[in-house]
Design an enzyme around this catalytic site. Structure first.
Site, mmCIF file in Angstrom:
data_model
loop_
_atom_site.group_PDB
_atom_site.id
_atom_site.type_symbol
_atom_site.label_atom_id
_atom_site.label_comp_id
_atom_site.label_asym_id
_atom_site.label_seq_id
_atom_site.Cartn_x
_atom_site.Cartn_y
_atom_site.Cartn_z
ATOM 1 C CB SER A 121 0.476 2.047 15.610
ATOM 2 O OG SER A 121 0.644 1.502 14.322
ATOM 3 C CB SER A 132 -0.940 -0.069 1.201
ATOM 4 O OG SER A 132 -1.792 1.023 1.221
ATOM 5 N NE ARG A 145 -0.832 5.072 13.887
ATOM 6 C CZ ARG A 145 0.356 5.248 13.300
ATOM 7 N NH1 ARG A 145 1.062 6.346 13.515
ATOM 8 N NH2 ARG A 145 0.841 4.333 12.481
ATOM 9 C CG ASP A 171 -6.588 0.323 -0.189
ATOM 10 O OD1 ASP A 171 -5.803 1.292 -0.136
ATOM 11 O OD2 ASP A 171 -6.541 -0.632 0.619
ATOM 12 C CD GLU A 225 -9.744 3.156 8.626
ATOM 13 O OE1 GLU A 225 -9.608 2.635 9.733
ATOM 14 O OE2 GLU A 225 -8.910 3.057 7.716
ATOM 15 C CB ALA A 226 -10.268 10.557 9.099
ATOM 16 C CG ASN A 227 -7.119 6.227 6.517
ATOM 17 O OD1 ASN A 227 -8.097 5.849 5.884
ATOM 18 N ND2 ASN A 227 -6.441 5.408 7.317
ATOM 19 C CG ASP A 243 -3.518 3.782 -0.907
ATOM 20 O OD1 ASP A 243 -4.175 3.494 -1.920
ATOM 21 O OD2 ASP A 243 -3.420 3.022 0.074
HETATM 22 C C1 16G Z 1 -4.186 -0.219 8.026
HETATM 23 C C2 16G Z 1 -5.659 -0.329 7.761
HETATM 24 C C3 16G Z 1 -6.319 1.023 7.807
HETATM 25 C C4 16G Z 1 -6.004 1.719 9.107
HETATM 26 C C5 16G Z 1 -4.527 1.734 9.385
HETATM 27 C C6 16G Z 1 -4.252 2.186 10.790
HETATM 28 C C7 16G Z 1 -6.840 -1.806 6.257
HETATM 29 C C8 16G Z 1 -6.960 -2.297 4.857
HETATM 30 N N1 16G Z 1 -5.899 -0.912 6.457
HETATM 31 O O1 16G Z 1 -3.542 0.477 7.012
HETATM 32 O O2 16G Z 1 -7.680 0.849 7.664
HETATM 33 O O3 16G Z 1 -6.472 3.036 9.090
HETATM 34 O O4 16G Z 1 -4.006 0.423 9.254
HETATM 35 O O5 16G Z 1 -2.895 2.125 11.054
HETATM 36 O O6 16G Z 1 -7.557 -2.221 7.145
HETATM 37 P P1 16G Z 1 -2.360 2.252 12.528
HETATM 38 O O7 16G Z 1 -2.947 1.129 13.342
HETATM 39 O O8 16G Z 1 -0.878 2.196 12.396
HETATM 40 O O9 16G Z 1 -2.812 3.579 13.051
HETATM 41 MG MG MG Z 2 -3.851 1.107 0.525
#
Ligand code: 16G
Ligand code: MG
Length: 570
Positions: free
Chosen positions: A526, A93, A533, A309, A399-401, A305
């Site tokens: 995270s 990704s 975070r 996705d 998600e906000a992202n 990205d």
């Molecule tokens: C992954 C997740 C995404 C989430 C992110 C949080 C999928 C396909 N991807 O990229 O949804 O926002 O993790 O990352 O589920 P973090 O736990 O490091 O904050």
């Molecule tokens: Mg991705």
């Protein structure tokens, strides 16, 4: 099933079948000789431990060969168990180009079931001599009938390491006697779509790229025809493709929908490095435009990205200020539009929006208080949101992202089928809904599909990007990371909005939050990095920054911070 059926040529002599007795009465037929032999060709570096997290496995590409082979084995078992096609996607990704990763896709195009995530972790971490035993354990626990056929579809992104790694996946499938179809280069959501199509007898669509392009483009062009814009409002959009797979696929697709939208591609992989200073993750986390894209004021722009996705939009106003339109505002636009359509059709169908703790407080307030749409909060990670969204007739999740899509129940599809009997205006709305449903990728959040949905809604509503942005004003917010010795000391509840451990942390956060207006803060370990975070929002940027810093200090003190104490200033 369409497409060619592949068979790896790695084990032509895999003829000798060993039958062994496992447990009490499970007779397992596995070609253990071939497994040992080919596993040795994809040997695990001793001591390496990885975890199947929210985004599958992800790490430096050079450490992943054994993981890929073993995920091929696991995918074959999952396919045998579910008697369905499953998918394997090779991508990391938005991670740097040197990394890679792998995700399994379950039969309905969904993320892998949680118990199988655990199996994936065990299998990936088993030392070479234990690997067979773990494989047999999984088959036994999951009552896999090894005589069953297996079929696995494989896709990969544009990373230099992806082709060889995806070959290792196919080796794994083959050693367990499975068959595969290698789609080659695909976006992650395209692979989810293929899996979904293949397991629903073609009802969802044709499991080919052509099928995907045609289904989405036809729906998009139909929708755009209903928009009452004049010739000079011909729609164009600048797209930053993160130097990734999105560029290739959008280029293949653009002529299918060019009647309705012209796209100008940037960071198309012809020069720059994947995800470097560009892409949705960069734009969202740095709150600035990607490199390599010139933006005139009020031009609509978006970024994908690295595996397409995720999507965010943005523009520069007349004063040159950058405005980000993130997943929350995308969800607002989409859910408001769908709610209006439902009201026009006059059917008693429910709609819900699913967000995470990261959703800006203004978006939640706007949806609940102005749009009167119920909002639900889940833990971070697409699978949690997707699961919740399935509870509604129309479930919109983002998600906000920028990860997100909308799901439609069979009740909605039934209503649309009956719409022939409705009066003219209602029938028109039902037709629009039918096209919108076709335009969404219901298997997974999809940057290309979401982009076309957004463009169609903006055209139909006659909204400019600024008008969309003006629906509500984001509360200023700040995200930080804190290094701790072991991030597992932090556990959370209430969809990650409250810390349960370590003791005293939540009380400290509560006291800090009270000092600021319109404020909110939470911390969570995270799932993808070895950090904790911190998120804070408040009525001004200064307050959000202060609050985030103070919460970071509380984490550092109470949760075993390591290295330098968090410093103020960003
Ligand atoms: C992954 C997740 C995404 C989430 C992110 C949080 C999928 C396909 N991807 O990229 O949804 O926002 O993790 O990352 O589920 P973090 O736990 O490091 O904050
Ligand atoms: Mg991705």
């Amino acid at each position: 099933m369409g497409g060619e059926w592949g068979q790896s040529d790695i084990c032509p002599e895999a003829a000798q079948e060993w039958t062994i007795q496992v447990g009490q009465d499970l007779l397992v037929d596995m070609d253990l000789g071939a497994i040992t032999k080919y596993s040795a060709l994809h040997a695990k570096p001793s001591g390496l431990v990885l975890q199947y997290g929210t985004a599958g496995f992800r790490t430096k590409a050079e450490h992943l060969d054994h993981v890929m082979f073993r995920m091929g084995l696991l995918a074959a078992l999952r396919s045998k168990q579910t008697k369905s096609t499953v998918g394997v996607m090779v991508t990391a990704s938005h991670n740097p180009e040197e990394d890679n990763g792998v995700k399994l896709v379950d039969p309905l195009g969904e993320m892998l079931a949680p118990s199988w995530e655990e199996h994936a972790t065990c299998l990936a971490n088993a030392e070479e001599q234990d690997m067979q035993r773990v494989l047999i354990d999984i088959s036994e626990k999951e009552a896999v009938n090894l005589q069953q056929d297996a079929f696995v579809v494989v896709g990969r992104d544009t990373r230099p390491s992806s082709e060889k790694l995806s070959q290792s996946v196919m080796d794994g499938v083959t050693v367990l006697g499975g068959q595969f179809h290698d789609y080659g280069l695909l976006t992650t959501p395209q692979l989810h779509y293929m899996v979904y199509c293949r397991n629903t007898g073609g009802r969802y669509g044709k499991a080919t790229l052509e099928g995907y392009y045609q289904k989405l483009s036809k729906a998009f062009v139909e929708l755009i025809k209903q928009a009452s814009c004049s010739g000079d409002e011909y729609r164009s959009l600048k797209v930053d493709c993160a130097n990734g797979i999105g560029a290739l696929k959008l280029r293949e697709m653009e002529h299918y929908f060019s009647q309705g939208l012209s796209v100008q591609l940037f960071n198309d992989g012809s020069k720059g490095k994947l995800n470097h200073l560009c892409g949705a993750d960069f734009v969202k986390s740095h709150q600035k435009p990607p490199q390599g894209m010139e933006i005139k004021s009020n031009e609509r722009c978006c970024s994908f990205d690295g595996d397409a996705d995720r999507i965010v939009y943005y523009y520069h106003d007349a004063d040159g200020h950058f405005h980000l339109i993130d997943g929350d505002k995308i969800a607002t636009l989409i859910s408001s539009f769908l709610k209006e359509l439902l009201m026009e059709i006059g059917e008693n169908l429910n709609i819900g929006v699913v967000q995470t703790a990261y959703a800006n407080g203004s978006s939640t307030r706007y949806l609940e208080e102005v749009m009167k749409v119920p909002v639900y909060c889940t833990k971070t990670g697409v699978k949690h949101l997707h699961h919740k969204a399935q509870e509604f007739d129309i479930g919109v999740y983002f998600e906000a992202n920028g990860h997100g899509t909308a799901l439609f129940s069979t009740a909605v599809e039934m209503k649309i089928k009956q719409s022939e009997q409705l009066e003219e205006k209602k029938r028109k709305a039902a037709k629009m809904l039918e096209n919108i449903i076709d335009l969404f990728n219901q298997a997974a959040g999809d940057a290309i599909s979401d982009m076309l949905v957004i463009e169609a809604i903006l055209a139909l509503k006659g909204l400019t990007v600024q008008q969309w942005d003006a629906l509500y004003t984001d509360l200023p917010n700040r995200q930080l990371k804190v290094q701790v010795a072991d991030r597992r000391v932090i556990s959370t509840t209430n969809a990650e909005r409250q810390a349960v451990t370590p003791p005293g942390l939540q009380e400290a956060i509560n006291d800090l939050v009270k000092k600021y207006k319109l404020s909110r803060a939470f911390v969570r370990p995270s799932g993808t990095e070895d950090v904790v975070r911190v998120y804070a929002e408040a009525d001004s940027q200064e307050s959000a920054d202060h609050l985030a810093h103070e919460v970071s200090l509380a984490v550092f003190q109470l949760a075993g911070g390591i290295g330098e104490r968090p410093q103020p200033g960003f």
